[in-house]
Design a protein around this motif. Sequence first.
Motif, PDB file in Angstrom:
ATOM      1  N   ARG A 113      -6.239 -19.776 -18.891  1.00  0.00           N
ATOM      2  CA  ARG A 113      -5.078 -19.070 -19.455  1.00  0.00           C
ATOM      3  C   ARG A 113      -3.772 -19.807 -19.147  1.00  0.00           C
ATOM      4  O   ARG A 113      -2.911 -19.947 -20.011  1.00  0.00           O
ATOM      5  N   THR A 119     -12.474 -22.206 -23.866  1.00  0.00           N
ATOM      6  CA  THR A 119     -13.599 -21.929 -22.957  1.00  0.00           C
ATOM      7  C   THR A 119     -14.413 -23.194 -22.709  1.00  0.00           C
ATOM      8  O   THR A 119     -14.903 -23.426 -21.595  1.00  0.00           O
ATOM      9  N   GLU A 175     -12.920 -10.968 -20.003  1.00  0.00           N
ATOM     10  CA  GLU A 175     -13.042 -12.384 -20.376  1.00  0.00           C
ATOM     11  C   GLU A 175     -13.979 -13.124 -19.422  1.00  0.00           C
ATOM     12  O   GLU A 175     -14.747 -13.994 -19.839  1.00  0.00           O
ATOM     13  N   TYR A 179     -17.188 -15.163 -20.467  1.00  0.00           N
ATOM     14  CA  TYR A 179     -17.312 -16.558 -20.030  1.00  0.00           C
ATOM     15  C   TYR A 179     -18.652 -16.804 -19.332  1.00  0.00           C
ATOM     16  O   TYR A 179     -19.319 -17.810 -19.590  1.00  0.00           O
ATOM     17  N   PHE A 204     -11.262 -14.045 -26.988  1.00  0.00           N
ATOM     18  CA  PHE A 204     -10.644 -14.903 -25.978  1.00  0.00           C
ATOM     19  C   PHE A 204     -10.694 -16.385 -26.338  1.00  0.00           C
ATOM     20  O   PHE A 204     -10.120 -17.214 -25.633  1.00  0.00           O
TER      21      PHE A 204
END
Length: 235
Positions: A113, A119, A175, A179, A204
């Motif tokens: 972030r 990702t 998130e 992930y 995300f």
Amino acid sequence: MKIIAAVREPFSRFVSAFQYFGEYHQTVRSRAHISGNSVALMREFLKNPEYYEPHDFKQGSLAYNRMAFDLGLPKAQYSNSTFVDQYIRQLDEDMSLVLIAEYFDQSLVLLKRIMCWSTKDILYQVRHKGRGKPEIPEDLKITHRQLAPAEYHIYEYFRTKFITIYSKEVDIDEEVEVYKETHNKVNKFCSSRSKRLVVQPTKFDNGFTFTQRDCYFMRLEETSFVKYLSKLQEP
């Protein structure tokens, strides 16, 4: 410019390094003329870390006060709590984020972030996984804390700071779970013979494609990967 660091619970880091770098076992055995298991050797080492430090490690101990060393804290000030506190506050001003090993996936998502990454940028494979830690007597932990106070000040400060930052992030627990699912899916793919994995978009991330070439780079040893990156930057 973003400055990122990572810290780990000091005693678990000490035990892990002591076990991983076999030079510690060899040096303690030869200089103290003792045998015994890892716990006995660690106990002996902590009686006089400077004496038992392997001569090969000329850039500083790999087991003892290593976080303080890596973060630039002067060795003469390791036990000066006032100086250490001031130094930590300066580090805090300089650092964009300090990752916490015990919250590794959470740290990576927070890093994503902050850096505005995807990702795919924070996927990894576990390397050099330990074969289990010995059962450690409580007095050994107390001894280590007394001998390495700066390590604990650094870790506890940045662990508290990390939890505070993390708790203010919107939907970050969700998130992290997404992930982890993606991470597991990618690692299974890398163990397969499939040529391509398409990861669908989520709230995300925009989604991405992962190939066996990506898996190859995740498996590369650190030194090999750094050499590869250095070559890419050559004119």
